[in-house]
Structure formats: structure tokens, C-alpha cells
Design a protein around this motif. Structure first.
Motif, PDB file in Angstrom:
ATOM      1  N   THR A   1       0.843  -1.196   0.000  1.00 30.43           N
ATOM      2  CA  THR A   1       0.000   0.000   0.000  1.00 30.43           C
ATOM      3  C   THR A   1       0.879   1.246   0.000  1.00 30.43           C
ATOM      4  O   THR A   1       1.978   1.234   0.555  1.00 30.43           O
ATOM      5  CB  THR A   1      -0.890   0.058   1.266  1.00 30.43           C
ATOM      6  N   PRO A   2       0.377   2.329  -0.633  1.00 36.52           N
ATOM      7  CA  PRO A   2       1.163   3.574  -0.622  1.00 36.52           C
ATOM      8  C   PRO A   2       1.208   4.156   0.794  1.00 36.52           C
ATOM      9  O   PRO A   2       0.262   3.986   1.564  1.00 36.52           O
ATOM     10  CB  PRO A   2       0.384   4.513  -1.550  1.00 36.52           C
ATOM     11  N   VAL A   3       2.309   4.836   1.111  1.00 35.55           N
ATOM     12  CA  VAL A   3       2.429   5.500   2.405  1.00 35.55           C
ATOM     13  C   VAL A   3       1.438   6.664   2.478  1.00 35.55           C
ATOM     14  O   VAL A   3       0.816   6.903   3.505  1.00 35.55           O
ATOM     15  CB  VAL A   3       3.881   5.978   2.624  1.00 35.55           C
ATOM     16  N   ILE A   4       1.288   7.377   1.359  1.00 33.50           N
ATOM     17  CA  ILE A   4       0.310   8.477   1.315  1.00 33.50           C
ATOM     18  C   ILE A   4      -1.057   7.881   1.017  1.00 33.50           C
ATOM     19  O   ILE A   4      -1.256   7.277  -0.034  1.00 33.50           O
ATOM     20  CB  ILE A   4       0.663   9.488   0.194  1.00 33.50           C
ATOM     21  N   THR A   5      -1.977   8.008   1.948  1.00 32.27           N
ATOM     22  CA  THR A   5      -3.289   7.383   1.739  1.00 32.27           C
ATOM     23  C   THR A   5      -4.415   8.408   1.682  1.00 32.27           C
ATOM     24  O   THR A   5      -5.541   8.074   1.348  1.00 32.27           O
ATOM     25  CB  THR A   5      -3.618   6.410   2.889  1.00 32.27           C
ATOM     26  N   ASP A   6      -4.127   9.667   2.010  1.00 36.56           N
ATOM     27  CA  ASP A   6      -5.229  10.625   2.096  1.00 36.56           C
ATOM     28  C   ASP A   6      -5.596  11.225   0.742  1.00 36.56           C
ATOM     29  O   ASP A   6      -6.546  11.975   0.633  1.00 36.56           O
ATOM     30  CB  ASP A   6      -4.887  11.745   3.097  1.00 36.56           C
TER      31      ASP A   6
END
Length: 199
Positions: free
Chosen positions: A171-176
């Protein structure tokens, strides 16, 4: 997908500090540290040439290695390294201790495919916003790279992380937000119109 694992033989270091690091380097070794997994860090020394060779081979930061110290085999992932800017040899490496169920955070390079099936074919320019994407991955399933398929992309299109098929558990670290990896832009001089006289 990922590089095959490899093994490095290491010696435990009794002395740490500037003087002993210099002495190690004179003997073709480099200082390194294994930390993480709620255990005390281990100071080790590694063969400098072997490590430098691994770094140049690519995929160093995304490949889990086994380090053998005093007969114990430890699975690790390189987290950071320093190269001597002048003489191009490795000065120091930090390794993170990992187990099969460890989650790690890795910067994974982005590869683009099918440029010839996109507006790049007619002169559009691929503007890469992120050459690497930071991902949470299982230590035993780190992608060597992620692939962005440009098929059908037009001038003005943005390609987001949602365009990328990530492996299971990654999963990407940036999720927002659905962040942009690249955009396709018109060339600086504009696209030549059909039938337009060449200036």
C-alpha cells in the motif's frame, strides 16, 4: 518480481568509533549496523567490494538479504547507506532486521510502459512527478519497481497511484489522496497542427 535474495558474511565489531571505522576501511571492510525488531543493534563489518557491487547492481534497497554474523543468520533490508562522494565506495550501511511478517517502508522506482500507445507518440511529453513511490510492503514481497501503463493517455492527463496495480499487501504510504505520479503535457512549442506549414 523482486531481486533474488543474497547472503553477506559479516564480523561483529567490538570497537565502534571514527578511528576503528578508518582502520576497517583500510582493510577493505566497512562498518554497518543491524537494528530493529525490538532487539539491541549489532555493529558489524562487511566486505566493502561486495556491498558496493550489490549497490551498483540495482535493487539494493528493495532486496532482503541474509547476513551471517557469528554463525547466526539474520534477514535484513538495507535502509540507508553512504557512498564516499569522491572515491565511489560504500562508507556505511544501516540494515533493518526483518522477519517474514515484517512490514517495511521502501521507496520503489516507477517504470512507464506503452508510451507509443499514448499522446507521447504524437509529441506529448511525459512529465514525471515521482520517480519513486514510498510504499508499505511485506518484507518478503517488495516489488522491484511499479509499472504505470500509459495506454490511451492524452495530453493533459494525469496518472495517479490508483492507475497502478500494486502487489498483494503493498500500500502507498500516502493514503489521504490519489497522488499524481506523472502527467502528459504538450511540448513547449505546442503540437504541430495537421497541414500547418512548417516555419
Amino acid at each position: 518480481m523482486s531481486h533474488s535474495s543474497y547472503e553477506l558474511k559479516a564480523e561483529a565489531r567490538e570497537r565502534v568509533g571514527k578511528g576503528s571505522s578508518r582502520e576497517l576501511r583500510r582493510n577493505g571492510l566497512i562498518p554497518a549496523v543491524i537494528y530493529g525488531d525490538k532487539q539491541a543493534p549489532i555493529a558489524i563489518s562487511l566486505n566493502s567490494n561486495e556491498v558496493t557491487k550489490r549497490i551498483h547492481a540495482g535493487g539494493f534497497m528493495t532486496t532482503v538479504a541474509t547476513i551471517e554474523v557469528n554463525g547466526e543468520k539474520i534477514s535484513v533490508l538495507p535502509k540507508d547507506y553512504q557512498l564516499d562522494p569522491v572515491r565511489d565506495f560504500t562508507m556505511h550501511v544501516d540494515f533493518l532486521r526483518v522477519s517474514a511478517d515484517s512490514k517495511v517502508t521502501v521507496e520503489v522506482p516507477v517504470h512507464f510502459i506503452n508510451e507509443d500507445k499514448s499522446a507521447i507518440k504524437i509529441g506529448g511529453v511525459l512529465n514525471v512527478v515521482r520517480h519513486e513511490v514510498e510504499l508499505h510492503c511485506p518484507a518478503n514481497n517488495i516489488p522491484e519497481f511499479i509499472t504505470v501503463d500509459l495506454t490511451g493517455a492524452k495530453i493533459g492527463d494525469s496518472l495517479h497511484i490508483s492507475h497502478v496495480k500494486l502487489p498483494a499487501g503493498v500500500t502507498p504510504v500516502i493514503t489521504d489522496r490519489d497522488f499524481t505520479i506523472a502527467t502528459i503535457v504538450a511540448p513547449a512549442g505546442g503540437l504541430a497542427e495537421e497541414g500547418e506549414a512548417e516555419a
